[in-house]
Each structure stands twice: as C-alpha cells, then as structure tokens.
Design an enzyme around this catalytic site. Sequence first.
Site, PDB file in Angstrom:
ATOM      1  N   GLY A 193       0.825  -1.211   0.000  1.00 29.15           N
ATOM      2  CA  GLY A 193       0.000   0.000   0.000  1.00 29.15           C
ATOM      3  C   GLY A 193       0.854   1.253   0.000  1.00 29.15           C
ATOM      4  N   ASN A 194       0.335   2.307   0.604  1.00 23.33           N
ATOM      5  CA  ASN A 194       1.055   3.588   0.585  1.00 23.33           C
ATOM      6  C   ASN A 194       1.949   3.752   1.812  1.00 23.33           C
ATOM      7  OD1 ASN A 194      -0.451   5.046   2.782  1.00 23.33           O
ATOM      8  ND2 ASN A 194      -2.174   4.731   1.390  1.00 23.33           N
ATOM      9  N   VAL A 197       0.287   4.607   5.501  1.00 22.94           N
ATOM     10  CA  VAL A 197      -0.189   3.441   6.243  1.00 22.94           C
ATOM     11  C   VAL A 197       0.980   2.519   6.574  1.00 22.94           C
ATOM     12  CG1 VAL A 197      -1.753   1.452   6.212  1.00 22.94           C
ATOM     13  CG2 VAL A 197      -2.462   3.615   5.169  1.00 22.94           C
ATOM     14  N   GLY A 198       1.980   2.474   5.689  1.00 23.52           N
ATOM     15  CA  GLY A 198       3.172   1.664   5.950  1.00 23.52           C
ATOM     16  C   GLY A 198       3.834   2.036   7.263  1.00 23.52           C
ATOM     17  N   GLU A 215       5.685  -3.228   0.926  1.00 23.57           N
ATOM     18  CA  GLU A 215       5.702  -2.982  -0.515  1.00 23.57           C
ATOM     19  C   GLU A 215       4.929  -1.699  -0.751  1.00 23.57           C
ATOM     20  OE1 GLU A 215       7.418  -4.614  -2.651  1.00 23.57           O
ATOM     21  OE2 GLU A 215       8.039  -6.272  -1.365  1.00 23.57           O
ATOM     22  N   CYS A 249       1.543   0.512  -8.818  1.00 19.81           N
ATOM     23  CA  CYS A 249       2.588   1.083  -7.952  1.00 19.81           C
ATOM     24  C   CYS A 249       3.896   1.321  -8.699  1.00 19.81           C
ATOM     25  CB  CYS A 249       2.831   0.182  -6.741  1.00 19.81           C
ATOM     26  SG  CYS A 249       3.393  -1.483  -7.154  1.00 19.81           S
TER      27      CYS A 249
END
Length: 512
Positions: A193-194, A197-198, A215, A249
Amino acid sequence: SSKIRMPVEQQVVARARKAFLTGRSKALSYRLSQLKGLRRLITEKQRDIADALRKDLHKSENATQLYEMIGLEGEIDLAVSHLSEWAAPRPVEQSLLTVADEVYIQPEPLGVVLIIGAWNYPWAVTVQPLIGAIAAGNAAVIKPSEVSSHTSKVMEELLPLYLDKELFPVVTGGVVQTQELLKQRFDHIFYTGNSTVGKVVMEAAARHLTPVTLELGGKSPCYIDKDCDLSVACRRITWGKYVNCGQTCIAPDYILCEPSIQDKVVKEIRKCIKEFYTDDPKTCPDYSRIVSLRHFRRIVALMEGSSVAIGGETDEAQCYIAPTVLTEVTSESKVMQEEIFGPLLPIIPISGTDEAIEFINKREKPLALYVFSSSDKMIKRMIADTSSGALLANDCLVHYTLSDLPFGGVGSSGMGHYHGRYTFDQLSHLRSCLIKKLRMERVNQVRYPPHTAQKLRWARLFLLKRVDVGQWRRAAQAVALVTLAAYVVQVRRPERFTSILYCTSYTFGFNV
C-alpha cells in the site's frame, strides 16, 4: 461476572496460531496440497473473480487474466515444482575446525503471518505473498483491501472453500478491523500500500518486535534519451502508464526529457492512446476506472496549475479520467508533490542526463526507475549513479513478471522483497545448524584455555582456512565415477587408463 468477549480479529489470530502449533502446516505434503487447492480456485472460479474486478475497477475479463491470474498461476506452479529444493537443508562453506561436522541452513516457518493486501491488483498483491507463506509452512491471516469491496467479499467466500480455514482465515472490513488486527502479535507482517499506512503498520509491528515487509510505491521516474527510438519508447511508456487507469505502484509517474523532443513525445503518446483505447477511451472495454470517488477527486485536483496536452476529460459519476499528459510542469507543481496513482503523465523538461540524475537523486528513492536510451553507456551510468527498487531500460513493468528477480523497494518505497524463492525466504527463518560429534577432542584444544602463542597459530589455521565440503563431495563422486570408467576401459584398452586418471586429478587438483 460475565466474561469479556474477545474481538473477532483476536479470536481469528488465536485460532490460526493454535492451528499452526499443531504442526500440520510444516509437512511438505500438506503445503503442496494447499498450494494445489489455491491453483484450483484460480482455475475454477475465474468468472467470479473477473466479475468482482469488473465491478471494482472496470477491468475486462481478459485484463484480469493477463494482469492478475496468469502471474499467480506461474508462482504457484514454481512453488510446487521447487518446494522440496527450497525447504531442504542448505550446506555452507566451513572452516577446518568444523570440517568433520554437519553444518547447514535449515529454512523453518516463522509462525503466523499477517498479509494486508492492496486494492489496485487485489488478487495479485494479496495472494502472491500468501503463496510464499503457504510454501514456507506458515499460517496466514489475510486482510484484503476494503476499497475493492466486491473482490474482498469474493475472496472471503472463496478462499475457505479451497484452503484450510483455520490456518488461512480471511478478515474483511475497514480501518477499525485493520487496527484491531495490528494490535495482535504476528511473526511477520506483509503490507502492500502507501507509505503513510506503511508507517502505521511498522509502528504497530515494533510493539511486538515483529519483522515487516513493506511494498510501498512513490514517484517512479521515466527518463527518455533524445537519441532513442521515440516511437517504440512512447508505445511502451503509454502501456505502462495507463494500464489499470494508472493505478499501478510501478507505473511511470513522470517523464524527464529534453525540450527538443517534448513535442514529439506528446505526439507519439497521443497516437498510442488512440491505438490502445480508441478515439473515445471512455467507451473502450480495456480502459479501467478510478477505484473510488475520493481517489477520483484527489487525482483531478493534481491537474491544477499544469497545462493539459492530451486528455483531461473527467466524469465524476463514472469515476472516469481520460488518459492525460500534462506539460508546463515544474518540481513545485501540485502533481509533483505526491505519487499520482492515476492516468496523469507530467512531462518535465531537463537539459540532459546530468540534470535527470540530479533530479532523481534529490527525491526519495523510487520503487522503479525507467530509462529509454540506445546507449549502453548511458544506461550503465543510470544504474551506477542512482538508486531505486528496480531499474528497467527500454521497457516498463515487465520486471514484475520474473520470479527470479526480487521485487521490492528501497528507502521510502519499501523494505523487503518477494516473488518466487524470495517470498519463501522472506517468510522463513533461515536457521543456522551445526551438529558436532563427541570425538576429535584434540582438534578442539586450540580454543580451550590456556591460550598460548602456539595455540593461537593453530587457531588461525583452523578458523580462517575455508573449506567447501560440498565441492569435496562432488569431486569425490566424480573421481569415483571416472575411476569406474577407467577400470572398464583398462579391461578393454589398458593404455587409456593412465590418461583418464591424470585428467581427473588435474581437473580436481589432486596429486596421483
């Protein structure tokens, strides 16, 4: 007093851990049966999967096959055919001190893995790490993205029909459910994800000292050298950018090129958009939609302050944004302040390779870097003078299809990597094993006190002299085979016996 009811997510994780502790997921036969079950799901439920993706992202059935299912089929087939090799003990080079010992690396399961998927390729990026988790002998809690809601529901319905529902439960829901999952202790968390949030995932994992694979993404640059074949370059860039409506991505985020070729680049991209998506992409079945109204409005706002050279049409009711090229863009433009993740392609003029490298290096390390050039020297310079998760010369996206290439970011574009054996190793503990016999104690005297100068000299020899035991074994086997062949030859042609023996000794460095 009444009992306090555990949250559903806590119960799911507890059941998965209890199932893992039974040990059934460790048996290779069981791992293979689960992988084959997953393969059957993909084969038998293609229509259900495709229908959900059409509702979520307006993906055509063929696009679903090409960009989601085929890669998963290949990953499963690879894992099934190589699992015994991946899971086997791995011999290592030894020292003279341990030459008589059994020394190897034994991959073992980590335990319970949390897989948090993304919405843009919801099957590919959720199930691919699951394949590695199963192959490595883990239990896995699967949390598909709530943004691709139809796919999330189908995944929740279908996975328990083909997999062990205790070892591989699916948890659906939104932010609240994800937050509750992140409170639990896992043995590894795999998040796609982004970066915002990572950071939340990594912070939650830190409370339990849980390792993470992140990732993420970022702004992947695309440099076009003025001397390359612009027709071919723009064709490949157009495909890489606008597939899945730019929601990839590793899509090229922006183009860097010299002003002298900018108009030609725009012209070639316009031609390719028409070829791929017709004069009216809105009616083309191969052109997707933005996943939600929130993302639609975010992307539309990014066009402010730039000139639209191609496209720019939008339809909020359909979450439609036409394939768009933006010019008169600078590093301060709104579209350059965040990852686009949509069908906008800004072109930034630069003076040449030096400025392109400087521009790239001033920013966060991207997940992918694309270079289009006919010059091998220039491509090698880009590799040497920049850093990114991956570098592709003269193409886009295709590195994702190769299981032998580790896929992952660096810096803010992510940490850890996966695909093929890399997923297996990422979700395994590579355990160091040394098994020594209770004999040959005189050799060990060099490490016991008192520590004399003479012992130190022996220790230096025994500890620093490297020994490849595997090579010795292979050499011994070869000598045995050749000796047998030489014996057969001696019976029939004795004069050739000596030459065969000397050839063997020369090849493996033995004196005869």
